[in-house]
Design an enzyme around this catalytic site. Structure first.
Site, mmCIF file in Angstrom:
data_model
loop_
_atom_site.group_PDB
_atom_site.id
_atom_site.type_symbol
_atom_site.label_atom_id
_atom_site.label_comp_id
_atom_site.label_asym_id
_atom_site.label_seq_id
_atom_site.Cartn_x
_atom_site.Cartn_y
_atom_site.Cartn_z
ATOM 1 C CG HIS A 155 20.518 34.461 46.420
ATOM 2 N ND1 HIS A 155 19.994 33.987 45.238
ATOM 3 C CD2 HIS A 155 19.836 33.817 47.414
ATOM 4 C CE1 HIS A 155 19.031 33.121 45.506
ATOM 5 N NE2 HIS A 155 18.920 32.993 46.808
ATOM 6 C CB SER A 174 50.017 46.980 41.053
ATOM 7 O OG SER A 174 50.029 48.042 40.115
ATOM 8 C CE LYS A 226 45.168 46.180 43.192
ATOM 9 N NZ LYS A 226 44.936 46.505 41.781
ATOM 10 C CD GLU A 274 43.466 37.979 40.318
ATOM 11 O OE1 GLU A 274 43.473 38.500 39.202
ATOM 12 O OE2 GLU A 274 43.931 38.532 41.330
#
Ligand code: ARG
Length: 463
Positions: free
Chosen positions: A155, A276, A282, A289
């Site tokens: 979980h 970024s 970043k 992804e």
């Protein structure tokens, strides 16, 4: 003039030609198409269905055409509709009447069934080899991290102690099944459909087994209606690729989480991250992804083809021309994702100290604490309740099971003694999980050996 225009008085509409043509995407099967035609022509000659001298002429010209396409000297347009008619038209342009004999005892329906199977048969080993490479990288990363303690989650809550090695080997095992799924798919696909004709075979005395042998097929399809109608080999491959991508996508999701400042378990190398354009701080895990995102594309190919096929009466229907683009796209997607994903995993930096810190919080040794009482004779349910209360107490007072004084332990149960600290030490918790499949060094080493043997059976010796 179209090869099939015998009963037509006027031309098709230009827009129809555009919609109907498949050359823009099926030309990538030119090798398979020509190999199939060479085998077919050789067989027609050997069986005396056409003059053996003409068969030789056809074969020589087909080889030249194949070379010219490979060299970029020959390109096709929608005027000749698809790869089958483009090659045949070119053949006849080069050698005249002999070329017109090639299509004897054959239909484009069994021709395309053959080409598509051969194309996929040729691609599966490429994908399989890339999965094997990823497995061998996971094997190596696991070997470097046998004592890198981290929490295992259920979980997404810290659950029990494990190691980074154990974690990597979980994915290695999933990917091993992906490899065997691809091998099974290839084995089932290995049937030669040529000779099915348009749908009910042919009256010519062809030799299907000769063609199958020459083209490297294990068997021939046993029913001509099925031979031209079946696309389940492509569906099976799409299913296998979907499952493979699902595995890579779960792995990507974990890596994305682990790259976040909240976890900081791993860090991607600069070569496999992006920045970024606005936020200078970043470093984004774009590759993971993208792999997660492209998984949707591969599922789309599976659903697309299932939907195309779901209501088609036997045998060939033009709907089936829609089988190719999405399957090619899925094959390309998987082929492109695997090497980049593998390199990303190979080069990512592991942060054992952050994993260890996360493991030290969250009471992941609570099960071991209960097991300590059980080993001293207490029933597990009672031990479970006592440790639950201890954890509650620790949370309320800002302590951990490791820092809790012995007298507090003994207030809950007299069974606790000084050796409890040894029993709940994270290293002990991992190293006593000697069960087969567990995270102890001994258990993970056995897993490494098993995967190494699997790789070796398939020619991967470096593992
Ligand atoms: N281009 C067609 C396809 O991809 C080849 C088979 C055409 N057969 C036919 N009877 N129109 O499916």
């Amino acid at each position: 003039m179209k090869l099939w225009s015998g009963r037509f008085d006027s031309d098709t509409d230009a827009l129809v030609d555009e919609l109907n043509a498949s050359i823009t995407f099926d030309e990538r099967m030119y090798q398979e198409d020509i190999d199939g035609s060479i085998a077919h022509a050789g067989m027609l000659g050997a069986q005396g269905i056409i003059d053996p001298a003409e068969a030789d002429k056809i074969i020589a010209a087909l080889r030249e055409i194949r070379q010219d396409i490979a060299d970029g000297k020959l390109t096709f347009s929608i005027a000749t509709e698809d790869i089958h008619m483009s090659v045949e038209t070119e053949l006849t342009a080069r050698i005249g009447d002999a070329g017109k004999r090639l299509h004897t005892a054959r239909s484009r329906n069994d021709q395309v069934a053959l080409d598509f199977r051969m194309y996929l048969k040729n691609r599966i080993p490429q994908i399989r080899d890339k999965v094997l490479t990823l497995i061998s990288v996971l094997h190596d990363r696991a070997g470097e991290n046998l004592d890198t303690i981290m929490p295992a989650y259920t979980h997404l809550q810290r659950a029990q102690p494990t190691t980074f090695a154990h974690y990597m080997m979980a994915y290695a095992n999933m990917l091993r099944r992906d490899v065997t799924r691809l091998e099974d798919c290839l084995e089932r696909m290995d049937e030669m459909p040529l000779g099915s004709g348009a749908c009910t075979g042919t009256t010519y005395p062809i030799d299907r087994r000769r063609v199958a042998g020459e083209l490297g097929f294990a068997r021939i399809t046993e029913n001509s209606l099925d031979g031209v109608s079946d696309r389940d080999y492509a569906l099976e491959l799409m299913s296998d690729l979907s499952i493979l991508m699902m595995h890579l996508s779960r792995f990507s999701e974990e890596l994305i989480l682990w790259c976040s400042w909240e976890f900081r378990f791993v860090e991607m190398s600069d070569a496999y991250s992006t920045g970024s354009s606005i936020m200078p701080q970043k470093k984004n895990p774009d590759i993971a992804e993208l792999v997660r995102g492209k998984t949707g594309r591969v599922y789309g190919s599976l659903m697309g083809l299932l939907t195309v096929m779901k209501a088609l009466p036997l045998a060939y229907n033009k709907d089936m021309q829609e089988d190719k683009e999405q399957v090619f796209d899925a094959v390309d997607t998987v082929n492109n994702c695997l090497p980049v994903f593998t390199a990303m995993v190979q080069t990512m930096k592991v942060h054992p100290e952050n994993m260890r810190k996360a493991a030290a919080q969250g009471f992941i040794n609570a099960t071991d604490c209960a097991d300590y009482l059980v080993k001293k004779g207490m029933p597990f349910r009672d031990a479970y309740t006592i440790v639950g209360r201890l954890v509650n107490h620790c949370i309320a007072t800002g302590q951990t099971l490791e820092s809790l004084p012995l007298e507090d332990y003994r207030k809950m149960s007299e069974v606790f003694d000084r050796d409890v600290y040894q029993a709940i030490d994270l290293k002990t918790c991992v190293e006593t999980r000697l069960v087969e499949g567990g995270p102890s060094e001994k258990s993970v080493k056995a897993q490494l050996e098993s995967v190494a043997a699997f790789l070796k059976e398939r020619g991967y010796h470096e593992a």
